[in-house]
Design an enzyme around this catalytic site. Structure first.
Site, mmCIF file in Angstrom:
data_model
loop_
_atom_site.group_PDB
_atom_site.id
_atom_site.type_symbol
_atom_site.label_atom_id
_atom_site.label_comp_id
_atom_site.label_asym_id
_atom_site.label_seq_id
_atom_site.Cartn_x
_atom_site.Cartn_y
_atom_site.Cartn_z
ATOM 1 N N LEU A 164 80.813 5.798 0.834
ATOM 2 C CA LEU A 164 81.283 4.429 1.009
ATOM 3 C C LEU A 164 82.409 4.219 0.012
ATOM 4 O O LEU A 164 82.173 3.983 -1.174
ATOM 5 C CB LEU A 164 80.129 3.465 0.762
ATOM 6 C CG LEU A 164 80.367 1.969 0.937
ATOM 7 C CD1 LEU A 164 80.806 1.644 2.364
ATOM 8 C CD2 LEU A 164 79.101 1.192 0.590
ATOM 9 N N GLU A 165 83.645 4.348 0.491
ATOM 10 C CA GLU A 165 84.772 4.451 -0.435
ATOM 11 C C GLU A 165 85.677 3.227 -0.396
ATOM 12 O O GLU A 165 86.157 2.827 0.667
ATOM 13 C CB GLU A 165 85.583 5.715 -0.130
ATOM 14 C CG GLU A 165 86.691 5.973 -1.132
ATOM 15 C CD GLU A 165 87.273 7.375 -1.059
ATOM 16 O OE1 GLU A 165 88.286 7.613 -1.743
ATOM 17 O OE2 GLU A 165 86.716 8.225 -0.340
ATOM 18 N N VAL A 166 85.908 2.657 -1.565
ATOM 19 C CA VAL A 166 86.858 1.579 -1.817
ATOM 20 C C VAL A 166 86.688 0.419 -0.830
ATOM 21 O O VAL A 166 87.585 0.099 -0.041
ATOM 22 C CB VAL A 166 88.319 2.100 -1.820
ATOM 23 C CG1 VAL A 166 89.246 1.040 -2.424
ATOM 24 C CG2 VAL A 166 88.444 3.369 -2.628
#
Length: 270
Positions: A164-166
């Site tokens: 779960l990125e940025v």
């Protein structure tokens, strides 16, 4: 009799989520980094397939290892069968779960064959042209809903987890609390199941852009620079010794007895 592994299983990682236990995760590329992570007690490691080997698995010790399957043509993986064969190969070496950013049908094929799949949502570097490049995702209601829907599609096909990125912290909190998947947060705030950083950021030798979420705990860049100066100095001293005859010294040379050398020369009639 096969000895029981002492490293965590998929079920153990899921139990950590259910207990609300925060998971530490690092991306590593070397045997030294993997061994240090194990010695320090890091829970999970992310290791790209190009770096993963039996030696790397041994160095990782008790760490739960996510192996990155190369994405698309760059890794010569195109079909579901390609991905499945590669996952099985790394599974035999000792990979515990497998990062896959390919299409949903390929991810489902892996899940259907009991391969623990970690997908990717939010900012997906290999696909970020669709979301406007390297920038945060989920800052509008529509964008956040797209991340949510992506998570639900992955959940439906049986993925074990997702990076779960940025994404905004409140979006990450809502998603993490509403899915059984393990959410591996990178720049997603404190509420993801895992906090995931690159070892190079933690150790302070990042080349190029340093992301907002990176935190540096040591200054290896200065140490690497010092070592490079020492390396060059040592090489120069070696060159000087070669040119002056200071190297090799007697202790660096293989000896032969006078009798054996005399016999050798006599046989050559020299």
């Amino acid at each position: 009799m096969v000895a029981k592994s002492t490293r965590p299983t998929v079920a153990d990682i899921r139990a950590m989520k259910s207990r609300g236990q925060k998971i530490s995760m690092l991306y590593v590329t070397s045997l030294d980094e993997a061994a240090a992570a194990d010695a320090a007690g890091v829970d999970m490691l992310s290791i790209e397939g190009r770096f993963f080997s039996p030696e790397m698995r041994e160095a990782a010790g008790r760490c739960f290892v996510q192996v990155g399957l190369p994405y698309g043509p760059a890794g010569n993986l195109v079909t579901a069968e390609d991905y499945l064969k590669t996952a099985y190969h790394f599974m035999r070496i000792g990979g515990d779960c497998f990062y896959c950013a390919a299409s949903l049908d390929i991810q489902k094929a892996l899940c259907d064959n009991a391969v623990p799949v970690v997908a990717h949502v939010g900012l997906i570097p290999s696909q970020c042209t669709w979301t406007g490049g390297f920038k945060a995702v989920g800052r509008t209601a529509d964008s956040a809903r797209a991340v949510w829907d992506h998570v639900k599609r992955l959940e439906a096909i049986g993925c074990f987890g997702a990076e779960l990125e940025v994404v905004p912290d409140r979006v990450a909190e809502l998603i993490t609390g509403s899915t059984p998947m393990i959410m591996l947060g990178m720049g997603a705030g404190p509420h993801a199941d895992a906090q995931y950083l690159f070892s190079e950021d933690v150790l302070g030798h990042t080349s190029g852009h340093k992301p907002r979420h990176a935190k540096t705990y040591r200054n290896f860049a200065a140490e690497y620079e010092r070592l490079q100066h020492e390396r060059i100095a040592a090489y120069r001293e070696f060159i000087a010794d070669v040119q002056t005859g200071a190297y090799p010294e007697p202790q660096h040379v293989v000896q032969i007895t006078d009798d054996e050398f005399f016999t050798f020369r006599t046989a050559l009639r020299l």
